[in-house]
Write a protein that holds these residues in place. Structure first.
Motif, PDB file in Angstrom:
ATOM      1  N   VAL A 271      56.823  -0.709  30.206  1.00  6.87           N
ATOM      2  CA  VAL A 271      55.842   0.290  30.250  1.00  6.87           C
ATOM      3  C   VAL A 271      56.566   1.659  30.749  1.00  6.87           C
ATOM      4  O   VAL A 271      57.345   1.801  31.449  1.00  6.87           O
ATOM      5  CB  VAL A 271      54.709   0.201  31.238  1.00  6.87           C
ATOM      6  CG1 VAL A 271      53.764   1.342  31.387  1.00  6.87           C
ATOM      7  CG2 VAL A 271      53.964  -0.962  30.786  1.00  6.87           C
ATOM      8  N   THR A 294      54.337  -3.962  25.185  1.00  6.68           N
ATOM      9  CA  THR A 294      55.154  -2.963  25.537  1.00  6.68           C
ATOM     10  C   THR A 294      54.594  -1.514  25.155  1.00  6.68           C
ATOM     11  O   THR A 294      53.869  -1.774  24.223  1.00  6.68           O
ATOM     12  CB  THR A 294      56.402  -2.882  24.627  1.00  6.68           C
ATOM     13  OG1 THR A 294      56.946  -4.272  25.043  1.00  6.68           O
ATOM     14  CG2 THR A 294      57.461  -1.933  25.285  1.00  6.68           C
ATOM     15  N   ARG A 295      54.618  -0.589  26.170  1.00  7.56           N
ATOM     16  CA  ARG A 295      53.718   0.616  25.940  1.00  7.56           C
ATOM     17  C   ARG A 295      54.382   2.056  26.235  1.00  7.56           C
ATOM     18  O   ARG A 295      55.150   2.104  27.244  1.00  7.56           O
ATOM     19  CB  ARG A 295      52.351   0.423  26.596  1.00  7.56           C
ATOM     20  CG  ARG A 295      51.281   1.536  26.460  1.00  7.56           C
ATOM     21  CD  ARG A 295      50.073   1.229  27.109  1.00  7.56           C
ATOM     22  NE  ARG A 295      50.125   1.731  28.685  1.00  7.56           N
ATOM     23  CZ  ARG A 295      50.172   0.868  29.532  1.00  7.56           C
ATOM     24  NH1 ARG A 295      50.189  -0.624  29.514  1.00  7.56           N
ATOM     25  NH2 ARG A 295      50.193   1.247  30.979  1.00  7.56           N
ATOM     26  N   ASP A 297      53.410   5.927  26.993  1.00  2.22           N
ATOM     27  CA  ASP A 297      52.360   7.065  27.323  1.00  2.22           C
ATOM     28  C   ASP A 297      53.044   8.429  27.542  1.00  2.22           C
ATOM     29  O   ASP A 297      53.882   8.710  28.451  1.00  2.22           O
ATOM     30  CB  ASP A 297      51.471   6.781  28.223  1.00  2.22           C
ATOM     31  CG  ASP A 297      50.619   5.510  28.137  1.00  2.22           C
ATOM     32  OD1 ASP A 297      49.717   5.706  27.129  1.00  2.22           O
ATOM     33  OD2 ASP A 297      50.659   4.825  29.063  1.00  2.22           O
ATOM     34  N   ALA A 319      53.768  -3.730  19.602  1.00  2.00           N
ATOM     35  CA  ALA A 319      54.047  -2.403  20.692  1.00  2.00           C
ATOM     36  C   ALA A 319      52.764  -1.342  20.423  1.00  2.00           C
ATOM     37  O   ALA A 319      52.190  -1.206  19.386  1.00  2.00           O
ATOM     38  CB  ALA A 319      55.328  -1.995  20.892  1.00  2.00           C
ATOM     39  N   SER A 320      52.682  -0.419  21.517  1.00  2.00           N
ATOM     40  CA  SER A 320      51.899   0.691  21.414  1.00  2.00           C
ATOM     41  C   SER A 320      52.466   1.901  21.974  1.00  2.00           C
ATOM     42  O   SER A 320      53.147   1.649  23.015  1.00  2.00           O
ATOM     43  CB  SER A 320      50.427   0.472  21.923  1.00  2.00           C
ATOM     44  OG  SER A 320      50.602   0.322  23.187  1.00  2.00           O
ATOM     45  N   SER A 322      51.285   6.070  22.896  1.00  2.00           N
ATOM     46  CA  SER A 322      50.314   7.385  23.064  1.00  2.00           C
ATOM     47  C   SER A 322      50.790   8.386  23.018  1.00  2.00           C
ATOM     48  O   SER A 322      51.772   8.676  23.786  1.00  2.00           O
ATOM     49  CB  SER A 322      49.554   6.891  24.024  1.00  2.00           C
ATOM     50  OG  SER A 322      48.394   8.197  24.100  1.00  2.00           O
ATOM     51  N   SER A 342      50.730  -3.498  16.300  1.00  2.00           N
ATOM     52  CA  SER A 342      51.233  -2.384  16.630  1.00  2.00           C
ATOM     53  C   SER A 342      50.313  -1.291  16.587  1.00  2.00           C
ATOM     54  O   SER A 342      49.493  -1.062  15.606  1.00  2.00           O
ATOM     55  CB  SER A 342      52.638  -2.140  15.822  1.00  2.00           C
ATOM     56  OG  SER A 342      53.504  -3.165  15.937  1.00  2.00           O
TER      57      SER A 342
END
Length: 825
Positions: A271, A294-295, A297, A319-320, A322, A342
């Motif tokens: 993260v 998995t991220r 931001d 995964a993502s 933002s 994703s």
């Protein structure tokens, strides 16, 4: 420098301790009598002693004489600190590859203005939960080991320290260590600049700089955590920042730049939180995010100035990412999200100066963009294939080639989006794409506003177009559903117009012109003067008439489908043809087409249709305008290899020239590189061919064919051979049912019929037929038919007045005898 003396000054307390004051010949002796509060003033010199500080003493060299006091034992730890001592103005040297030069094991000592120049396991090592040093203005140079290591629960604060060289990691934190770095510089490390590893391990860095690193700049792994504020990472040899296996990192106000690989790479449920951070001048991805869980931001961040040809933000394998109030610009592609699960969520962000696609969504991924601005890109957003989708809401797309592309079953939702001044279509849907467009607008398009082809079932509600050069809406037969859509242009020309091969759009009744306000007339298409016929940008001069005379691709593909068997071959050829066709259509739309290597390898036994498919493939490419003629030139080793030096290159060049505009088919290509080749001239043919394929890559399609195992060897004889061919297509042997079908086709073509029982007899014949080296697949089937015709002729010739049935029917008696099996020994 000779060893000096040590002046011990009593630090106060009971008078009985005054005997400690005085001079001592060694540091060890002075430390033995010194107690808490005493000051040890060290005269310049080299002290080859292993020092252990057990009391809260002050240990200092001459003020302003940094480097004049050297602690340099031949082995072991130079200085071990186990108390809250004050140590300053010393030069420490270590030579033990198994031990640190300076070891802090307990207490909260203050270490100031130390220079650690060593070839040991670590320059400074802080070990143990009770070790909490304050380290100020210290320099570490350790070309063989770690610069600073914080282990086993150790901590402390490092202020304005510098690691000038490290043979391994510059700063290594593991085993639950948790240091804080303030205004430190780490550079010229061979491993990572900063590495934090293991559950419970953590690091906080403020105002630090990591640069000139031969490995990764910052590496967080295995459940470790870190926070970097106002830090810079640059000039690494690999990635800038990496996170792996449940790592957690916060970057605030940081600058990651001049990275040859990925600026930031995350994997395995890591993260990352970014704020006010800049990522620039990176060779691969700015953000590379992989794996489920998995991220990233990011808020108020900027990613720009890519130096490579990769997407700025890559999101895959579930995964993502933002992005909130971020900017991505001056990159080949901005956001690339692929694979089911994703996701990218983008709010109030700018994507600009993108050479290819600003937002690319494929393989079932999802993109959500709200209140975003896309400008100066080849394509604003491209939803590529089945399962790919998401929502674009309140977004503006300006100064692009095409605003939004939807293809191959993708199904996004677009709401209140505006495309301004596209060079081609505002919204383009093809190849089975879908999509719902609600209250979307296109203004100032040099092409169409909404261009929906291939019968795509797109839905348009309350959309509007204005000032579109080729028309507001272009739909194919059985196209989209349009409801309350308007255009500012008068007359039916602004309605959905017909396209070649299709009629007027069935959805046309839902489109109104802004002037007339009524329903556009059905079936009215623009005149030839209004819309010139499209022509591929790369169509060779003089090829237009040849292409017009050639069969259409549909007809040739129909013939391909009519071949017996070869199902996998047909799928491969159609897939390749689809790629080429979509590339051609993209060029027609002014878009960049993906480079498709058209050269092929055909493997399989003789008689499986390789030459026939090669000939049809050439015709297909000609019908698509990819090849000028599409003719087939078939050659083998004897046509290419000469008898003396130089003649092979000439023959190969001549064969290649004959195939210009078509297909060069090299049968049994492996014969050009026999296993015991020695000085065989076949290698010269291969080398010449590889160069010609590179120099004239668009003029000739080369197909090499032969047995599977031998062709695998052929592809390894020259480093350039395998790279020139896009794919290998395997032709399987025909089964008895397929051989029967070939005989039936031959009979129908030559006006014969199979009499009662003949089909069953043929099936049995082909089942029992030996399938040894002499078996010729389709060739064997044709030879069987020819033998049947000969035996039929010998039978019917004896009849005085044969009937039509006699002349046309083939019976089981006409079948040739099965060849004898080889005798066993």
């Amino acid at each position: 420098m000779a060893q000096g003396t040590v002046q011990v000054t009593h630090g106060g307390g009971a008078s009985r301790w005054r005997r400690r004051s005085g001079e001592y010949p060694t540091l060890t002796a002075a430390l033995a009598v010194a107690g808490d509060g005493d000051v040890l003033s060290i005269a310049p010199g080299t002290y080859r002693e292993n020092l252990v500080v057990l009391h809260a003493v002050t240990l200092r060299g001459p003020e302003g004489g940094l480097g004049s006091v050297r602690i340099a034992p031949p082995d072991g730890v130079a200085l071990t600190v186990r108390a809250s001592a004050v140590i300053q103005d010393l030069h420490l040297e270590g030579q033990d590859r198994a031990a640190p030069a300076l070891l802090v094991e307990d207490g909260a000592p203050e270490l100031t203005d130390l220079r650690v120049s060593t070839r040991s396991a670590a320059g400074i090592e802080v070990r143990g939960g009770g070790a909490r040093p304050l380290v100020r203005r210290c320099t570490v140079e350790n070309p063989t080991g770690v610069g600073i290591a914080v282990l086993d629960g150790g901590g402390g604060v490092f202020e304005e320290c510098e690691v000038v060289a490290a043979g391994q990691n510059g700063v290594s934190v593991r085993g639950g260590g948790r240091p804080r770095l303030e205004r430190c510089r780490i550079h010229h490390a061979t491993g990572a600049g900063i590495a934090v590893t293991g559950e419970g391990s953590g690091l906080e860095a403020l105002g630090c700089e990591v640069y000139e690193i031969k490995g990764t700049g910052v590496q967080i792994a295995a459940r470790a955590t870190a926070r970097l504020t106002d830090c810079a990472v640059h000039r690494t040899s690999t990635d800038g920042v990496t996170l792996d296996t449940d790592a957690v990192l916060t970057l605030a106000g940081c600058d990651i730049h001049d990275i040859p690989e990925n600026a930031v790479d995350l994997r395995s449920r890591s993260v990352l939180t970014l704020s006010r951070t800049t990522v620039r001048r990176f060779g691969r991805n700015g953000l590379s995010v992989w794996d489920p869980g998995t991220r990233v931001d990011a808020e108020s961040c900027e990613i720009h100035d890519s130096t490579g040809d990769y997407p700025a933000v890559w999101i895959s394998d579930g995964a993502s990412v933002s992005l909130d109030a971020c900017r991505v610009h001056d990159v080949p592609d901005a956001l690339f999200v692929l694979d089911r699960g994703s996701r990218v969520d983008v709010v109030d962000s700018d994507l600009s100066q993108v050479r290819n696609t600003a937002v690319s969504v494929s393989d079932g991924a999802t993109a959500q963009l709200d209140d975003c601005r896309i400008r100066e890109a080849a394509t604003g957003a491209w939803f590529r294939d089945h399962g790919s989708g998401g929502t674009l809401a309140n977004c503006t797309i300006d100064a692009v080639q095409t605003g939004v592309i939807v293809t191959k079953g993708a199904d996004p939702s677009l709401e209140r989006c505006t495309v301004s001044s596209p060079a081609e279509a505002g919204f383009y849907v093809s190849a089975g794409g879908r999509g719902t467009f609600t209250a979307c607008r296109v203004t100032g398009s040099s092409g169409f506003g909404f261009h929906v082809i291939d019968g795509c079932r797109t839905t348009l509600k309350g959309c509007h177009t204005e000032r579109c050069a080729r028309g507001g809406y272009e739909f194919a037969e059985d196209g989209p559903e349009a409801e309350d859509c308007t255009s500012d242009e008068p007359g039916p020309r602004l309605a959905a117009q017909s396209v070649p091969g299709g009629g007027a759009a069935g959805a046309r009744t839902g489109i109104r012109t802004g002037v007339a306000g009524g329903v556009a007339a059905a079936g009215q298409a623009p005149s030839a003067a209004e819309v010139p016929p499209p022509r591929p940008a790369d169509l060779p001069d003089g090829a237009e008439s040849a292409r017009a005379a050639a069969r259409g691709s549909g007809e040739v593909l129909g013939q391909l489908d009519g071949l017996v068997g070869l199902d996998s071959v047909k799928r491969e050829v159609r897939a390749l043809t689809d790629m080429i066709e979509v590339g051609r259509r993209r060029q027609l739309a002014g878009l960049k087409a993906a480079s498709v290597r058209r050269h092929l390898v055909f493997t399989g036994s003789p008689g499986t249709g390789k030459t026939t498919v090669a000939r049809l493939y050439g015709e297909i490419l000609a019908s698509l305008g990819v090849l000028e003629r599409g003719h087939l030139v078939e050659v083998s080793r004897v046509d290419l290899v000469g008898e003396h030096i130089g003649s092979t290159a000439i023959r190969t060049q001549e064969a290649f020239d004959r195939a210009r505009g078509g297909v060069l088919f090299i049968d049994e290509a492996y014969a050009l590189a026999p296993e015991d080749s020695g000085r065989d001239f076949g290698r010269e043919a291969i080398d010449t061919l590889v160069k010609l394929m590179e120099d004239h890559r668009d003029a000739v399609v080369v197909i090499v064919a032969g047995y599977t195992a031998e062709m695998d060897r052929f592809l390894t004889v020259n480093p350039g051979v395998a790279s020139r061919f896009s794919r290998t297509i395997t032709f399987g042997d025909y089964g008895p049912q397929e051989l029967l079908r070939i005989v039936e086709q031959q009979a129908e073509e030559h006006e014969y019929r199979l009499g009662e029982g003949t089909s069953g007899a043929l099936l049995t014949y082909f089942t029992e037929l030996p399938k040894g080296a002499a078996f010729g697949n389709g060739r064997t089937a044709r030879q069987t038919f020819e033998s049947m015709v000969e035996r039929h002729a010998g039978r019917v010739a004896q009849l005085a007045e044969p009937s039509t049935d006699d002349l046309t029917l083939l019976f089981p008696a006409d079948l040739p005898a099965l060849p004898a099996l080889p005798a066993s020994h």
